[in-house]
Design a protein around this motif. Structure first.
Motif, mmCIF file in Angstrom:
data_model
loop_
_atom_site.group_PDB
_atom_site.id
_atom_site.type_symbol
_atom_site.label_atom_id
_atom_site.label_comp_id
_atom_site.label_asym_id
_atom_site.label_seq_id
_atom_site.Cartn_x
_atom_site.Cartn_y
_atom_site.Cartn_z
ATOM 1 N N PRO A 25 0.811 -1.260 0.145
ATOM 2 C CA PRO A 25 0.104 0.088 0.100
ATOM 3 C C PRO A 25 0.694 1.333 0.102
ATOM 4 C CG PRO A 25 -0.829 -1.516 1.636
ATOM 5 C CD PRO A 25 0.392 -2.229 1.262
ATOM 6 N N GLU A 26 1.820 1.064 0.807
ATOM 7 C CA GLU A 26 2.814 2.534 0.821
ATOM 8 C C GLU A 26 3.388 2.804 -0.723
ATOM 9 O OE1 GLU A 26 6.727 3.471 3.353
ATOM 10 O OE2 GLU A 26 5.301 2.164 4.398
ATOM 11 N N ILE A 27 3.912 1.721 -1.287
ATOM 12 C CA ILE A 27 4.322 1.977 -2.362
ATOM 13 C C ILE A 27 3.632 2.329 -3.428
ATOM 14 C CG2 ILE A 27 5.590 0.448 -4.386
ATOM 15 C CD1 ILE A 27 6.927 -1.139 -2.243
ATOM 16 N N ALA A 28 2.270 1.777 -3.367
ATOM 17 C CA ALA A 28 1.360 2.342 -4.539
ATOM 18 C C ALA A 28 0.886 3.793 -4.298
ATOM 19 C CB ALA A 28 0.139 1.552 -4.096
ATOM 20 N N VAL A 29 0.917 4.376 -3.002
ATOM 21 C CA VAL A 29 0.548 5.882 -2.906
ATOM 22 C C VAL A 29 1.872 6.246 -3.051
ATOM 23 C CG1 VAL A 29 0.430 7.618 -0.706
ATOM 24 C CG2 VAL A 29 -0.994 5.394 -0.713
ATOM 25 N N ARG A 30 3.104 6.066 -2.969
ATOM 26 C CA ARG A 30 4.205 6.567 -3.313
ATOM 27 C C ARG A 30 4.060 6.863 -4.836
ATOM 28 N NH1 ARG A 30 8.207 3.565 0.352
ATOM 29 N NH2 ARG A 30 9.116 2.860 -1.276
ATOM 30 N N ARG A 31 3.843 5.725 -5.590
ATOM 31 C CA ARG A 31 3.749 5.894 -7.086
ATOM 32 C C ARG A 31 2.805 7.031 -7.520
ATOM 33 N NH1 ARG A 31 4.213 -0.627 -8.264
ATOM 34 N NH2 ARG A 31 6.514 -0.784 -8.139
ATOM 35 N N LEU A 32 1.948 6.816 -6.850
ATOM 36 C CA LEU A 32 0.408 7.855 -7.217
ATOM 37 C C LEU A 32 1.141 9.278 -7.141
ATOM 38 C CD1 LEU A 32 -2.051 8.637 -8.144
ATOM 39 C CD2 LEU A 32 -3.225 8.111 -5.651
ATOM 40 N N LEU A 33 1.695 9.543 -5.802
ATOM 41 C CA LEU A 33 2.463 10.696 -5.524
ATOM 42 C C LEU A 33 3.554 11.279 -6.582
ATOM 43 C CD1 LEU A 33 2.782 10.623 -1.819
ATOM 44 C CD2 LEU A 33 1.337 12.267 -2.768
ATOM 45 N N HIS A 34 4.243 10.313 -7.127
ATOM 46 C CA HIS A 34 5.212 10.799 -7.994
ATOM 47 C C HIS A 34 4.785 10.972 -9.289
ATOM 48 C CE1 HIS A 34 9.350 10.606 -9.179
ATOM 49 N NE2 HIS A 34 9.162 10.168 -10.061
ATOM 50 N N SER A 35 3.599 10.369 -9.724
ATOM 51 C CA SER A 35 2.843 10.369 -11.136
ATOM 52 C C SER A 35 2.064 11.695 -10.713
ATOM 53 C CB SER A 35 1.876 9.138 -11.442
ATOM 54 O OG SER A 35 0.767 9.480 -10.487
ATOM 55 N N MET A 36 1.945 12.421 -9.847
ATOM 56 C CA MET A 36 1.283 13.670 -9.807
ATOM 57 C C MET A 36 2.353 14.747 -9.691
ATOM 58 S SD MET A 36 -1.801 12.628 -6.953
ATOM 59 C CE MET A 36 -2.157 14.446 -6.579
ATOM 60 N N GLY A 37 3.511 14.358 -9.657
ATOM 61 C CA GLY A 37 4.702 15.103 -9.774
ATOM 62 C C GLY A 37 4.842 15.693 -8.372
ATOM 63 N N ALA A 124 -7.598 4.063 -7.692
ATOM 64 C CA ALA A 124 -6.755 5.270 -7.763
ATOM 65 C C ALA A 124 -7.509 6.579 -7.830
ATOM 66 C CB ALA A 124 -5.798 5.052 -9.154
ATOM 67 N N ASP A 125 -8.483 6.467 -8.831
ATOM 68 C CA ASP A 125 -9.030 7.929 -8.816
ATOM 69 C C ASP A 125 -9.445 8.656 -7.517
ATOM 70 O OD1 ASP A 125 -8.744 7.773 -11.470
ATOM 71 O OD2 ASP A 125 -10.588 6.739 -11.752
ATOM 72 N N VAL A 126 -10.097 7.704 -6.710
ATOM 73 C CA VAL A 126 -10.528 8.238 -5.145
ATOM 74 C C VAL A 126 -9.450 8.799 -4.554
ATOM 75 C CG1 VAL A 126 -11.345 7.332 -3.231
ATOM 76 C CG2 VAL A 126 -12.428 6.993 -4.945
ATOM 77 N N MET A 127 -8.132 7.883 -4.554
ATOM 78 C CA MET A 127 -6.824 8.131 -3.835
ATOM 79 C C MET A 127 -6.235 9.571 -4.335
ATOM 80 S SD MET A 127 -5.901 6.436 -1.467
ATOM 81 C CE MET A 127 -4.764 7.665 -1.155
ATOM 82 N N LYS A 128 -6.517 9.699 -5.719
ATOM 83 C CA LYS A 128 -5.813 10.924 -6.325
ATOM 84 C C LYS A 128 -6.672 12.155 -5.745
ATOM 85 C CE LYS A 128 -4.118 12.589 -10.487
ATOM 86 N NZ LYS A 128 -3.900 12.409 -11.913
ATOM 87 N N ALA A 129 -8.171 11.969 -5.651
ATOM 88 C CA ALA A 129 -8.949 12.935 -5.402
ATOM 89 C C ALA A 129 -8.567 13.399 -3.805
ATOM 90 C CB ALA A 129 -10.586 12.657 -5.330
ATOM 91 N N ILE A 130 -8.497 12.200 -3.158
ATOM 92 C CA ILE A 130 -8.070 12.562 -1.513
ATOM 93 C C ILE A 130 -6.757 13.331 -1.405
ATOM 94 C CG2 ILE A 130 -7.446 11.482 0.725
ATOM 95 C CD1 ILE A 130 -9.533 9.157 -0.330
ATOM 96 N N ILE A 131 -5.722 12.870 -2.370
ATOM 97 C CA ILE A 131 -4.404 13.527 -1.883
ATOM 98 C C ILE A 131 -4.291 15.037 -2.349
ATOM 99 C CG2 ILE A 131 -2.095 13.310 -2.931
ATOM 100 C CD1 ILE A 131 -2.462 10.208 -2.693
ATOM 101 N N THR A 132 -5.077 14.998 -3.488
ATOM 102 C CA THR A 132 -5.158 16.403 -4.384
ATOM 103 C C THR A 132 -5.977 17.317 -3.129
ATOM 104 O OG1 THR A 132 -5.245 15.491 -6.559
ATOM 105 C CG2 THR A 132 -6.078 17.673 -6.097
ATOM 106 N N GLU A 133 -7.085 16.902 -2.535
ATOM 107 C CA GLU A 133 -7.647 17.938 -1.669
ATOM 108 C C GLU A 133 -7.026 18.161 -0.247
ATOM 109 O OE1 GLU A 133 -11.387 17.503 1.237
ATOM 110 O OE2 GLU A 133 -11.556 16.534 -0.382
#
Length: 137
Positions: A25-37, A124-133
């Motif tokens: 789960p940690e690696i998945a979040v880190r990949r998403l953060l990285h993809s978001m710049g 992933a879409d929900v995660m991206k929205a949570i992180i963006t907020e």
């Protein structure tokens, strides 16, 4: 099994495989953060609770919690083991208590904290929205 009875050899092997850093789960979040710049640091030892992901410039910390280990109210988190029940209930209670203390300690130092649960990572879409907020405050 009573709370203070030593674990069996099989259980000891299973528990030795449980890791606290670099989990899926940690690696998945880190990949998403990285993809978001988003650039970040990992496991800052100088902060309470050694947050999983830290954005020092914005004073943001992200904790990625396993549902079972940290007592989430989802199906997986609400599961109670059938053996050594007293031990596990107490263990999770202590983890929840420690998590609250860590979040409060980070807040006192001026850090905002986001807790991401293992069950939230599946979408992933929900995660991206949570992180963006969270990033936009």
């Amino acid at each position: 099994m009573p709370i203070n009875q030593p674990p069996t050899a099989k259980k000891s092997r299973e528990m030795a495989r449980v890791v606290s850093k670099n989990t899926a789960p940690e690696i998945a979040v880190r990949r998403l953060l990285h993809s978001m710049g988003v650039r970040f640091r990992l496991h800052r030892r100088d902060l309470p609770g050694h947050p999983d992901v830290v954005l020092p410039g914005k004073m943001l910390a992200i904790q990625i919690h396993g549902c079972f280990w940290h007592g989430h109210d989802c199906k997986r988190g609400a599961r109670i083991p059938k053996t050594n029940t007293e031990y596990w209930v107490e263990k999770v209670r202590r983890n929840v208590e420690r998590d609250a203390h860590t979040t409060a300690a980070l807040g006192e130092l001026g850090w905002r904290t986001l807790v991401i649960w293992e069950c939230q990572i599946k979408d992933a879409d929900v995660m991206k929205a949570i992180i963006t907020e969270f990033l936009n405050g």
